[in-house]
Write a protein that holds these residues in place. Structure first.
Motif, PDB file in Angstrom:
ATOM      1  N   VAL A  43       0.226  -3.602  -1.866  1.00 52.16           N
ATOM      2  CA  VAL A  43      -0.381  -3.531  -0.540  1.00 52.16           C
ATOM      3  C   VAL A  43      -1.350  -4.695  -0.405  1.00 52.16           C
ATOM      4  O   VAL A  43      -2.281  -4.831  -1.199  1.00 52.16           O
ATOM      5  CB  VAL A  43      -1.131  -2.192  -0.335  1.00 52.16           C
ATOM      6  CG1 VAL A  43      -1.819  -2.163   1.017  1.00 52.16           C
ATOM      7  CG2 VAL A  43      -0.183  -1.011  -0.505  1.00 52.16           C
ATOM      8  N   ARG A  44      -1.127  -5.556   0.571  1.00 49.54           N
ATOM      9  CA  ARG A  44      -2.023  -6.687   0.836  1.00 49.54           C
ATOM     10  C   ARG A  44      -3.302  -6.158   1.484  1.00 49.54           C
ATOM     11  O   ARG A  44      -3.241  -5.316   2.383  1.00 49.54           O
ATOM     12  CB  ARG A  44      -1.371  -7.690   1.768  1.00 49.54           C
ATOM     13  CG  ARG A  44      -0.131  -8.301   1.205  1.00 49.54           C
ATOM     14  CD  ARG A  44      -0.490  -9.417   0.236  1.00 49.54           C
ATOM     15  NE  ARG A  44       0.727  -9.892  -0.390  1.00 49.54           N
ATOM     16  CZ  ARG A  44       0.791 -10.269  -1.656  1.00 49.54           C
ATOM     17  NH1 ARG A  44      -0.278 -10.235  -2.399  1.00 49.54           N
ATOM     18  NH2 ARG A  44       1.917 -10.686  -2.180  1.00 49.54           N
ATOM     19  N   VAL A  45      -4.434  -6.676   1.036  1.00 46.22           N
ATOM     20  CA  VAL A  45      -5.726  -6.255   1.581  1.00 46.22           C
ATOM     21  C   VAL A  45      -6.558  -7.476   1.934  1.00 46.22           C
ATOM     22  O   VAL A  45      -6.373  -8.558   1.371  1.00 46.22           O
ATOM     23  CB  VAL A  45      -6.502  -5.349   0.584  1.00 46.22           C
ATOM     24  CG1 VAL A  45      -5.758  -4.045   0.342  1.00 46.22           C
ATOM     25  CG2 VAL A  45      -6.788  -6.059  -0.728  1.00 46.22           C
ATOM     26  N   ARG A  95     -11.409   1.359   1.500  1.00 47.87           N
ATOM     27  CA  ARG A  95     -10.176   0.971   2.176  1.00 47.87           C
ATOM     28  C   ARG A  95      -9.360   2.215   2.526  1.00 47.87           C
ATOM     29  O   ARG A  95      -9.306   3.168   1.750  1.00 47.87           O
ATOM     30  CB  ARG A  95      -9.330   0.052   1.301  1.00 47.87           C
ATOM     31  CG  ARG A  95     -10.052  -1.242   0.936  1.00 47.87           C
ATOM     32  CD  ARG A  95      -9.116  -2.181   0.189  1.00 47.87           C
ATOM     33  NE  ARG A  95      -9.815  -3.316  -0.385  1.00 47.87           N
ATOM     34  CZ  ARG A  95     -10.141  -4.417   0.269  1.00 47.87           C
ATOM     35  NH1 ARG A  95      -9.847  -4.542   1.539  1.00 47.87           N
ATOM     36  NH2 ARG A  95     -10.756  -5.409  -0.342  1.00 47.87           N
ATOM     37  N   ILE A  97      -5.553   3.188   3.213  1.00 49.48           N
ATOM     38  CA  ILE A  97      -4.197   2.690   3.007  1.00 49.48           C
ATOM     39  C   ILE A  97      -3.211   3.691   3.611  1.00 49.48           C
ATOM     40  O   ILE A  97      -3.318   4.898   3.376  1.00 49.48           O
ATOM     41  CB  ILE A  97      -3.892   2.507   1.495  1.00 49.48           C
ATOM     42  CG1 ILE A  97      -4.943   1.623   0.825  1.00 49.48           C
ATOM     43  CG2 ILE A  97      -2.473   2.003   1.283  1.00 49.48           C
ATOM     44  CD1 ILE A  97      -5.007   0.197   1.310  1.00 49.48           C
ATOM     45  N   ASP A  98      -2.273   3.187   4.391  1.00 50.46           N
ATOM     46  CA  ASP A  98      -1.190   4.010   4.929  1.00 50.46           C
ATOM     47  C   ASP A  98      -0.033   3.885   3.942  1.00 50.46           C
ATOM     48  O   ASP A  98       0.567   2.812   3.814  1.00 50.46           O
ATOM     49  CB  ASP A  98      -0.783   3.507   6.318  1.00 50.46           C
ATOM     50  CG  ASP A  98       0.241   4.387   7.003  1.00 50.46           C
ATOM     51  OD1 ASP A  98       1.009   5.085   6.306  1.00 50.46           O
ATOM     52  OD2 ASP A  98       0.288   4.373   8.247  1.00 50.46           O
ATOM     53  N   THR A 101       3.690   2.897   5.432  1.00 54.92           N
ATOM     54  CA  THR A 101       3.969   1.499   5.780  1.00 54.92           C
ATOM     55  C   THR A 101       3.441   0.517   4.742  1.00 54.92           C
ATOM     56  O   THR A 101       3.622  -0.689   4.877  1.00 54.92           O
ATOM     57  CB  THR A 101       3.345   1.155   7.144  1.00 54.92           C
ATOM     58  OG1 THR A 101       1.923   1.373   7.066  1.00 54.92           O
ATOM     59  CG2 THR A 101       3.944   1.999   8.248  1.00 54.92           C
ATOM     60  N   ARG A 102       2.744   1.050   3.748  1.00 50.19           N
ATOM     61  CA  ARG A 102       2.159   0.232   2.681  1.00 50.19           C
ATOM     62  C   ARG A 102       1.270  -0.861   3.244  1.00 50.19           C
ATOM     63  O   ARG A 102       1.387  -2.037   2.896  1.00 50.19           O
ATOM     64  CB  ARG A 102       3.250  -0.343   1.789  1.00 50.19           C
ATOM     65  CG  ARG A 102       4.028   0.739   1.090  1.00 50.19           C
ATOM     66  CD  ARG A 102       5.090   0.188   0.212  1.00 50.19           C
ATOM     67  NE  ARG A 102       5.635   1.285  -0.557  1.00 50.19           N
ATOM     68  CZ  ARG A 102       6.908   1.500  -0.734  1.00 50.19           C
ATOM     69  NH1 ARG A 102       7.785   0.665  -0.219  1.00 50.19           N
ATOM     70  NH2 ARG A 102       7.322   2.516  -1.421  1.00 50.19           N
ATOM     71  N   THR A 103       0.374  -0.435   4.135  1.00 50.76           N
ATOM     72  CA  THR A 103      -0.551  -1.376   4.759  1.00 50.76           C
ATOM     73  C   THR A 103      -1.980  -0.856   4.694  1.00 50.76           C
ATOM     74  O   THR A 103      -2.217   0.348   4.657  1.00 50.76           O
ATOM     75  CB  THR A 103      -0.202  -1.619   6.241  1.00 50.76           C
ATOM     76  OG1 THR A 103      -0.181  -0.364   6.922  1.00 50.76           O
ATOM     77  CG2 THR A 103       1.135  -2.303   6.395  1.00 50.76           C
ATOM     78  N   GLU A 104      -2.905  -1.802   4.689  1.00 49.52           N
ATOM     79  CA  GLU A 104      -4.313  -1.450   4.811  1.00 49.52           C
ATOM     80  C   GLU A 104      -4.589  -1.233   6.296  1.00 49.52           C
ATOM     81  O   GLU A 104      -4.338  -2.112   7.113  1.00 49.52           O
ATOM     82  CB  GLU A 104      -5.177  -2.589   4.267  1.00 49.52           C
ATOM     83  CG  GLU A 104      -6.655  -2.343   4.424  1.00 49.52           C
ATOM     84  CD  GLU A 104      -7.480  -3.528   3.984  1.00 49.52           C
ATOM     85  OE1 GLU A 104      -8.376  -3.315   3.169  1.00 49.52           O
ATOM     86  OE2 GLU A 104      -7.228  -4.655   4.453  1.00 49.52           O
ATOM     87  N   ARG A 105      -5.105  -0.058   6.655  1.00 44.56           N
ATOM     88  CA  ARG A 105      -5.379   0.255   8.053  1.00 44.56           C
ATOM     89  C   ARG A 105      -6.821  -0.022   8.445  1.00 44.56           C
ATOM     90  O   ARG A 105      -7.119  -0.239   9.621  1.00 44.56           O
ATOM     91  CB  ARG A 105      -5.064   1.731   8.340  1.00 44.56           C
ATOM     92  CG  ARG A 105      -3.613   2.076   8.268  1.00 44.56           C
ATOM     93  CD  ARG A 105      -2.891   1.352   9.361  1.00 44.56           C
ATOM     94  NE  ARG A 105      -1.490   1.771   9.401  1.00 44.56           N
ATOM     95  CZ  ARG A 105      -0.713   1.562  10.410  1.00 44.56           C
ATOM     96  NH1 ARG A 105      -1.151   0.946  11.472  1.00 44.56           N
ATOM     97  NH2 ARG A 105       0.541   1.940  10.362  1.00 44.56           N
TER      98      ARG A 105
END
Length: 157
Positions: A43-45, A95, A97-98, A101-105
């Protein structure tokens, strides 16, 4: 050693749909490796490279999950400044994380040697039965956030 204790606590979650957080290592600056449904996902942050030293003292602590949303802290050693400023300091974010979708929200810096931010105790908690959480620092009032089913995040206060 601190990161392995945090990792052991995160890996203790064995319920279906839960996720465990693992440090990404020096080669993964700006990315977290998470174990999702038995598979490793990256997951990119958001990570300000000029302020953190990703090759040194990285730790992740899972604070809890609500449905597909994971709340965690992600801490890095501060990048040293001139005159030995922040040589042993940390930069820490909460952080959201969803895992679908493997995303930082959402993220918020909650500890910083470079910006003089001190975390509250506890730094972040899920509140109530829904997907609401509260983040605390000593330098400002608590931030209360709500997460909708689609992953959008809004501030409640």
């Amino acid at each position: 050693m601190r990161s392995w204790v945090s990792l052991a606590a995160a890996l203790g979650l064995t319920l279906a749909g839960c996720a465990a957080a693992r440090p990404g290592g020096a080669a993964q600056a700006g990315a977290l490796k998470l174990e999702l449904a038995g598979r490793t996902a990256v997951v990119r942050v958001a990570l300000p490279a000029a302020e953190v030293d990703p090759a040194n003292d990285h730790s992740i602590t899972l604070l809890g999950t609500r449905g597909p949303f994971m709340l965690l802290t992600d801490s890095y050693a501060s990048r040293g400044q001139s005159m030995s400023r922040c040589q042993a300091g940390h930069e820490t974010w909460v952080r959201l994380i969803d895992t679908r979708t493997r995303t930082e929200r959402w993220n918020k810096r909650v500890e910083s040697c470079l910006h003089d931010i001190q975390p509250g105790d506890p730094v972040a908690t899920w509140t109530g039965d829904g997907a609401d959480f509260t983040v605390r620092t000593l330098s400002e009032p608590s931030t209360q956030m709500s997460v909708a089913a689609d992953g959008s995040v809004t501030q409640r206060n």
